[in-house]
Enzyme design. Structure first.
Site, PDB file in Angstrom:
ATOM      1  CD1 TRP A   1      -3.178   1.376   0.928  1.00  0.00           C
ATOM      2  CD2 TRP A   1      -1.459   2.546   1.893  1.00  0.00           C
ATOM      3  NE1 TRP A   1      -3.691   2.632   1.131  1.00  0.00           N
ATOM      4  CE2 TRP A   1      -2.609   3.351   1.611  1.00  0.00           C
ATOM      5  CE3 TRP A   1      -0.413   2.895   2.786  1.00  0.00           C
ATOM      6  CZ2 TRP A   1      -2.803   4.765   2.364  1.00  0.00           C
ATOM      7  CZ3 TRP A   1      -0.357   4.098   3.164  1.00  0.00           C
ATOM      8  CH2 TRP A   1      -1.406   4.824   3.138  1.00  0.00           C
ATOM      9  CG  HIS A   2       3.393   2.403   3.250  1.00  0.00           C
ATOM     10  ND1 HIS A   2       2.545   1.297   3.946  1.00  0.00           N
ATOM     11  CD2 HIS A   2       3.299   3.448   4.223  1.00  0.00           C
ATOM     12  CE1 HIS A   2       2.591   2.007   5.197  1.00  0.00           C
ATOM     13  NE2 HIS A   2       2.475   3.031   5.189  1.00  0.00           N
ATOM     14  N   GLY A   3       3.749   1.512  -1.428  1.00  0.00           N
ATOM     15  CA  GLY A   3       4.444   1.968  -2.642  1.00  0.00           C
ATOM     16  C   GLY A   3       4.989   0.855  -3.430  1.00  0.00           C
TER      17      GLY A   3
END
Lengths: 481, 309
Positions: A327-329
């Protein structure tokens, strides 16, 4: 328009006055103003993707109703999958497209292929991870018949666009948000004053602590190859503190701003560094994302794998944190970050302690020695793990960590980390939050002091620090997600 | 609601507004190098023979007016770009009756950058002190252009008359520098960092066109007033030079050469590779220290005297 900008300092009072004096007749008018203000807020930051936001909101509003009205299970399921495909497709395209193609090409070449790939220039719409997750959660809840789709279009539009949470969350649940905005809001003095205090505390954390740590952290991470082990360790610790002060500062400001409109949104952080195990840490860190993942990924998955008992739990927790990482990248570093979190949970799962909250810090002036050791150990562990959230490649991450684990660890850190006031303000932040840990936020001081002049004195001291130590143009870290 | 508004106004709005007003007024009243140079030029423009009209820190740190044998003043400020060089010269040139020479430094990035793009916070200095036009509304206020701590420091320095230039507008002589000491910096890293900061991606940008126009306007202005223009590229250290992009450097040099060959009143002196300057002459990889500045100015002075004989 950042919360700590001059533009926002002008924007917010105008919206506040219009909300309570011009649009205060009923809830619909209040929502209309919130939508208009949010559109302005979003377009001021990045107007390019405003239509995408509108399209996403309209699509999910319509699909939720279609899913809700269908009696036929298979059609209902088909509609649900189509809705999910749309939302996940948006994320995949904007956040992960280049990463997937690049990964595919590399894999193809490993097996003897000869392909090359030039990444596409895809701009990331502001807040896409946050608003898309909100809408995915909404569709799942409607499909599972846990909520009924709202018929109030204005309230739904306000839910999707609400400016305090638009760019960096929290990922607000519709069942928590909509009931508040379907009715007319009346001004609540105590709530608004608390909102102002929370904004001030958030500003202190962001402007004084995070922004002043940023150049030191940047320098250490940019020049990691030439830094001693002790400096690298300080860099890792400072980055965790910076990340916390930055994101929790943002979240405090978002909650505080929302309170001015008499709307409560989820507080994303609840003093996570006072946790003594990893499970508690994640219950108090980025709360809206963690609870979202627990509700929509971990719980269903562990139910499906319930026959495998502890192994099923371990698989579920790994899958959940893998997703939190992704989700963060789109980077292997975030996957490693997620997998490491999964590993840290294994001892808790094996010992059946995952759901046992350790109320160690409650009701004590100081923690016991063993709790202090556990907190420090967890803090150190998270500092080292967060390195993978900061570096751009796995290679750099491992080089950084191996740099810490060297003889240089026992030398004096580089001179530039000794900026006394940074250490001082970080300590002030932690000490204040320690004593306020049973409250909602660090400056929740209603009724603490007998004389109001003391409160006012504290406000002015914080305000002076915010103005004096303000460094220009440091973005919020979580805006990139 | 009334209680909330009244308290907000009494506790927040009024104190902050008064504080802001006080700081803005103080900023406008205290001395700084901008107000000093504006005042000096207002009072002494007619006596001036040589005017160092701009070139940012290369001129401000690198050219010492005291070395010249004619009345010289250094009008440059840190990061000042060609647009502001022109505006200041335009403001004063009609009063500069005795002016013979204008000196202008053009560095590796001078043709490709403007203050509003790189260090826009400095614009308020020109608006407040030189009465030059603002680019944006906030340029009218030092309060909004600098951080609170920078403004407090500016007021403190102004109140103690601690301005950063000497009476001739030169930087170094006010600094407490040991002329024999050599700076202990990582020259390789500094050269790389400084060069990277000066690189631009677009060589034929609108900024380049505008800067070309401003340089031509300066030359035209000088030509009308019978003033000779010396365009300079000042010496740099090898660790800086080695990291420059040849395309960008060539474009700047070719443009300055063409300006010099097309105008009778212009000379271009490119000393970027001058090997008379050793590492001891530099403050960092692209700025001279006081020893280097005196050496550079002596060469410059001799060259101008020779040409204007």
């Amino acid at each position: 328009m950042l919360f700590n900008s001059i533009e926002f300092a002008i924007f917010l009072p105008i919206v506040f006055l219009l909300y309570w004096f011009v649009f205060s007749k009923n809830g619909k008018l209040q929502n209309l103003l919130l939508i208009l203000a949010s559109v302005f807020f979003y377009c001021f930051a990045d107007a390019k993707f405003f239509l995408l936001l509108v399209a996403s909101a309209v699509f999910n509003y319509g699909f939720a109703w279609l899913i809700h009205k269908r009696e036929d299970g298979s059609v209902k399921r088909l509609l649900f999958y189509a809705g999910m495909a749309f939302n996940i497709g948006l994320l995949l395209y904007f956040k992960y497209f280049n990463w997937f193609i690049d990964g595919f090409v590399r894999l193809f070449n490993v097996f003897g292929g000869d392909m090359s790939f030039t990444p596409f220039h895809i701009l990331l719409p502001l807040g896409i991870s946050f608003f898309t997750f909100q809408l995915i959660g909404y569709l799942i809840d409607v499909y599972n018949e846990e909520v009924e789709p709202t018929s109030n279009i204005l309230a739904f539009a306000a839910y999707v666009t609400y400016f305090p949470k638009m760019l960096s969350g929290p990922i607000e649940r519709i069942q928590h948000f909509i009931p508040q905005i379907e009715r007319k809001r009346d001004f609540d003095y105590a709530f608004a004053v608390d909102g102002m205090r929370q904004i001030l505390w958030g500003l202190f954390k962001k402007v004084v602590v995070a922004n002043n740590l940023a150049p030191i952290v940047d320098r250490i991470f940019n020049e990691y190859q030439t830094m001693s082990g002790s400096t690298l360790l300080v860099g890792a610790i400072f980055y965790l503190i910076q990340l916390y002060a930055d994101f929790s500062g943002y979240s405090d400001m978002a909650c505080g701003v929302s309170k001015l409109f008499n709307i409560r949104i989820v507080n994303n952080f609840h003093f996570p560094f006072f946790s003594t195990n990893i499970s508690d840490f994640w219950k108090n860190w980025h709360i809206s994302l963690t609870t979202w993942m627990m509700d929509y990924v971990f719980t269903p998955l562990s139910f499906i794998l319930r026959d495998y008992k502890k192994l099923g739990l371990i698989i579920s927790i790994f899958a959940t944190f893998l997703l939190i990482g992704i989700w963060h990248g789109a980077n292997m570093t975030f996957i490693i970050f997620g997998l490491l979190q999964g590993i840290y949970f294994i001892p808790l799962i094996v010992k059946n302690k995952m759901n046992k909250s350790s109320d160690v810090v409650q009701g004590r002036f100081l923690p016991s020695f063993s709790d202090a050791v556990k907190m420090l150990w967890l803090f150190l562990l998270m500092s080292l793990t967060m390195v993978f959230g900061r570096v751009e490649s796995l290679e750099v991450g491992f080089t950084y960590i191996s740099g810490i684990a060297s003889m240089g660890l026992f030398t004096k850190p580089a001179y530039f980390v000794y900026r006394e006031y940074i250490i001082l303000f970080t300590m002030i932040m932690f000490i204040v939050e320690w004593f306020q840990r049973n409250k909602e936020h660090g400056l929740d001081i209603h009724g603490v002091f007998k004389y109001q002049i003391i409160n006012i004195g504290i406000y002015y001291i914080l305000l002076f620090f915010i103005l004096y130590f303000n460094s220009k143009d440091v973005q919020f870290i979580y805006l990139q997600f | 609601m009334k209680k909330f508004l009244i308290k907000s106004i009494l506790i927040i709005v009024i104190p902050i507004s008064f504080g802001a007003l006080f700081i803005e007024l103080a900023l406008r009243r205290v001395d700084n190098e901008y107000s000093y140079k504006n005042q000096w030029l207002t009072d002494n423009a007619s006596k001036l023979k040589i005017f160092i009209a701009g070139g940012g820190s290369y001129s401000y740190y690198g050219i010492n007016p005291e070395i010249f044998n004619r009345r010289t003043f250094n009008g440059a400020h840190v990061s000042q770009t060609l647009d502001y060089d022109y505006l200041i010269l335009d403001k004063f040139i009609d009063k500069m009756d005795s002016l013979e020479t204008v000196i202008l430094t053009i560095g590796y990035s001078s043709m490709f950058k403007q203050l509003k793009d790189v260090e826009s916070f400095r614009i308020s200095n020109y608006v407040d002190n030189y009465d030059l036009p603002a680019e944006t509304f906030t340029d009218n206020f030092g309060l909004f252009s600098f951080t609170f701590s920078q403004n407090i420091e500016k007021i403190r320095r102004g109140l103690t008359s601690d301005i950063s230039c000497d009476t001739n507008g030169f930087y170094w002589s006010k600094k407490n520098v040991d002329k024999n000491s050599h700076r202990n910096i990582d020259w390789i890293k500094n050269g790389l960092t400084r060069a990277s900061y000066h690189h631009v991606d677009e060589l034929n940008s609108q900024t380049y066109k505008e800067n070309s126009m401003y340089l031509n306007k300066i030359i035209d202005l000088c030509s009308i007033h019978g003033v000779f223009v010396v365009i300079l590229t000042s010496p740099t250290w090898s660790t800086y030079r080695d990291n420059l992009r040849s395309e960008q450097l060539n474009k700047m040099v070719v443009f300055c050469d063409s300006v010099a060959s097309n105008n009778n009143n212009v000379m271009y002196l490119n000393m970027i590779n001058d090997n008379r300057f050793t590492n001891d002459d530099f403050f960092d990889s692209d700025h001279l220290n006081i020893i280097g500045a005196n050496k550079f100015t002596k060469i410059l002075s001799d060259t101008i005297n020779r040409i204007q004989k």
